[in-house]
Design a protein around this motif. Structure first.
Motif, PDB file in Angstrom:
ATOM      1  N   GLY A  14      -5.364  -1.216  -4.684  1.00  0.00           N
ATOM      2  CA  GLY A  14      -5.741  -2.247  -3.729  1.00  0.00           C
ATOM      3  C   GLY A  14      -6.281  -3.502  -4.374  1.00  0.00           C
TER       4      GLY A  14
ATOM      5  N   GLU B 101      -4.662   3.051   0.700  1.00  0.00           N
ATOM      6  CA  GLU B 101      -4.850   2.400   2.001  1.00  0.00           C
ATOM      7  C   GLU B 101      -5.242   0.937   1.817  1.00  0.00           C
ATOM      8  OE1 GLU B 101      -7.448   2.873   6.149  1.00  0.00           O
ATOM      9  OE2 GLU B 101      -7.622   4.365   4.549  1.00  0.00           O
ATOM     10  N   ALA B 102      -6.110   0.676   0.832  1.00  0.00           N
ATOM     11  CA  ALA B 102      -6.545  -0.703   0.600  1.00  0.00           C
ATOM     12  C   ALA B 102      -5.375  -1.584   0.181  1.00  0.00           C
ATOM     13  CB  ALA B 102      -7.640  -0.738  -0.461  1.00  0.00           C
ATOM     14  N   SER B 103      -4.432  -1.043  -0.584  1.00  0.00           N
ATOM     15  CA  SER B 103      -3.322  -1.864  -1.076  1.00  0.00           C
ATOM     16  C   SER B 103      -2.418  -2.336   0.047  1.00  0.00           C
ATOM     17  CB  SER B 103      -2.514  -1.095  -2.121  1.00  0.00           C
ATOM     18  OG  SER B 103      -1.659  -0.150  -1.522  1.00  0.00           O
ATOM     19  N   THR B 104      -2.366  -1.573   1.162  1.00  0.00           N
ATOM     20  CA  THR B 104      -1.486  -1.973   2.267  1.00  0.00           C
ATOM     21  C   THR B 104      -1.997  -3.225   2.974  1.00  0.00           C
ATOM     22  OG1 THR B 104      -2.614  -0.487   3.819  1.00  0.00           O
ATOM     23  CG2 THR B 104      -0.717   0.397   2.628  1.00  0.00           C
ATOM     24  N   ARG B 105      -3.213  -3.641   2.656  1.00  0.00           N
ATOM     25  CA  ARG B 105      -3.703  -4.915   3.187  1.00  0.00           C
ATOM     26  C   ARG B 105      -3.103  -6.092   2.418  1.00  0.00           C
ATOM     27  NH1 ARG B 105      -8.522  -4.921   6.317  1.00  0.00           N
ATOM     28  NH2 ARG B 105      -9.258  -2.825   6.824  1.00  0.00           N
ATOM     29  N   PHE B 106      -2.565  -5.812   1.251  1.00  0.00           N
ATOM     30  CA  PHE B 106      -1.929  -6.852   0.435  1.00  0.00           C
ATOM     31  C   PHE B 106      -0.406  -6.807   0.575  1.00  0.00           C
ATOM     32  CE2 PHE B 106      -5.975  -5.891  -1.651  1.00  0.00           C
ATOM     33  CZ  PHE B 106      -6.517  -7.157  -1.795  1.00  0.00           C
TER      34      PHE B 106
ATOM     35  N   TYR C 206       1.202  -7.576  -5.225  1.00  0.00           N
ATOM     36  CA  TYR C 206       2.476  -8.238  -4.897  1.00  0.00           C
ATOM     37  C   TYR C 206       3.418  -8.252  -6.090  1.00  0.00           C
ATOM     38  CZ  TYR C 206       1.372 -12.514  -7.501  1.00  0.00           C
ATOM     39  OH  TYR C 206       1.102 -13.410  -8.495  1.00  0.00           O
TER      40      TYR C 206
ATOM     41  N   GLY D 128       2.579  -4.412   2.664  1.00  0.00           N
ATOM     42  CA  GLY D 128       2.757  -3.353   3.651  1.00  0.00           C
ATOM     43  C   GLY D 128       3.732  -2.277   3.209  1.00  0.00           C
ATOM     44  N   THR D 129       3.661  -1.127   3.870  1.00  0.00           N
ATOM     45  CA  THR D 129       4.534  -0.001   3.517  1.00  0.00           C
ATOM     46  C   THR D 129       6.009  -0.325   3.750  1.00  0.00           C
ATOM     47  OG1 THR D 129       4.211   0.927   5.730  1.00  0.00           O
ATOM     48  CG2 THR D 129       2.745   1.722   3.981  1.00  0.00           C
TER      49      THR D 129
END
Length: 413
Positions: free
Chosen positions: A9, A36-41, A14, A43-44
């Motif tokens: 995250g 979970e934190a990385s999906t704020r940067f 990117y 998305g899946t």
């Protein structure tokens, strides 16, 4: 090869999309596990589209497949990028709070972490201890690159470029462990562009150098893990992010900056096009046409030989200074008395630098162009090395050669 790509995250998430593309284009089957934190940067949906596989970060998805055990067991390689300070801590202490950390505990194959975080986080004693713990258990942890971080700050903590991570991952699978960034922890000073020697307040003697090669070298050195200082003369391109810039104009200013910078540098690369001569007298006012139509006479004097002086200062210093690698550039043209390489070999012996990068110049060659072709000569007498392509590709070859020389050559004299 089956690869698990864990995504931490951090803002650098990117860049991992490009890493995923490198893996898939090389024919590997990749399962992406984002935190979970990385999906704020990122998305899946992005990971699923690029990998062609479903993406989850929960141990409760597809429970019947027991993914928290299966993925680690089946993976030939696990890569975590960006490996944040939080992820490194969880991996070092054996936590298993999500699908990625469970997979790391179950991994049977090689594991590679590519850290990315703020400089203070990377240098904190807790993070350093976690890195050493992971390395002690057999995991590979890359040194982060040095460069522009989130906000205005620069320093070590930048995610290595995707190609660097990909190359390290492939080397790790093949059993190689000496793939750390070749200039990690090194300080590299690079001069770039062309000097300008003033005639009067509006005129100067200059040259055709655009600074493109020097800037490309700065980027390559930065990506190789170095702390980079760029001595920038006149350039037609902006300096890269993540490097210290010292602006100069004349050969005398460059000499002063280079001697000062060399004192704490592991490598000095003199790629700037330095004027051999300067006007003996600089007019305080604009030189005007005379009514009698007489042509002005401009007397020139020699500029100092900065490259040779850097070598002399190094050789006169102690053993620590003698470890410094000095690289010169020679823009040569042949004539009836000799070809380009003959003149370059003579210059190498005369200057005394460790490496000399030689290119054949002309009105439509090298200066201002995006491509280059060089020959790297070594004072040690090793075989000349050719490199050609874009200036970025040539720079990578030069930086890799420098890394080899630093790790294989005894103190210089």
């Amino acid at each position: 090869m089956r690869i698990v790509l864990g995504v931490g995250g951090g803002i650098a998430a990117y860049k991992v999309a490009s890493l995923l593309r490198l893996f898939t284009e090389a024919g590997h089957h990749v399962t992406v596990i984002p935190t979970e934190a990385s999906t704020r940067f990122v998305g899946t949906a992005t990971w699923e589209a690029l990998s062609g596989n479903p993406v989850s970060n929960s141990v409760f998805d597809d429970v019947h497949q027991v993914n928290h055990v299966r993925l680690g067991h089946e993976a030939d390689l696990v890569v975590v990028a960006p490996a944040t300070a939080d992820l490194l801590a969880k991996a070092a202490t054996g936590q298993a709070g999500d699908l990625l950390t469970n997979t790391l505990l179950m991994a049977h194959g090689p594991v590679l972490f590519a850290p990315a975080m703020h400089t203070e986080m990377w240098q904190h004693a807790a993070t350093r201890a976690n890195v050493e713990t992971l390395r002690g258990r057999g995991a590979a942890v890359l040194e982060p690159a040095t460069g522009r971080l989130t906000g205005a700050d620069s320093g070590p903590g930048r995610l290595p470029e995707p190609q660097v991570i990909f190359d390290a991952a492939m080397a790790l699978v093949q059993g190689q462990t000496d793939f750390q960034l070749p200039l990690a922890g090194r300080t590299v000073t690079i001069s770039a562009g062309g000097t300008r020697e003033p005639l009067d307040p509006v005129r100067f003697l200059g040259n055709r150098s655009s600074g493109k090669q020097g800037v490309a070298l700065a980027v390559a050195a930065r990506n190789a893990g170095a702390t980079v200082r760029l001595l920038a003369a006149h350039m037609e391109v902006p300096p890269p992010a993540g490097v210290e810039v010292v602006s100069v104009e004349t050969a005398l200013q460059l000499r002063e900056a280079a001697l000062a910078a060399a004192s704490d540098s592991d490598v000095v690369i003199m790629s700037a096009a330095v004027a051999d001569f300067r006007p003996a007298v600089v007019s305080d006012t604009k030189i005007k046409k005379r009514d009698d139509s007489a042509d002005p006479v401009i007397t020139l004097v020699r500029n100092p030989d900065i490259l040779h002086e850097l070598v002399e200062v190094r050789n006169a210093a102690g053993d620590e200074a003698r470890q410094r690698l000095i690289v010169g550039f020679a823009a040569e043209t042949g004539d009836s008395h000799g070809d380009v390489l003959a003149y370059a070999e003579a210059k190498l012996q005369r200057k005394g630098c460790d490496l000399l990068v030689v290119n054949h110049v002309g009105s439509d060659k090298v200066f201002g162009q995006d491509t280059n072709s060089v020959v790297i000569l070594a004072r040690s007498g090793s075989e000349p090395q050719e490199a050609s392509g874009t200036k970025a590709e040539v720079s990578e070859a030069i930086i890799n050669r420098i890394g080899f020389e630093l790790n294989s050559v005894s103190p210089r004299a």
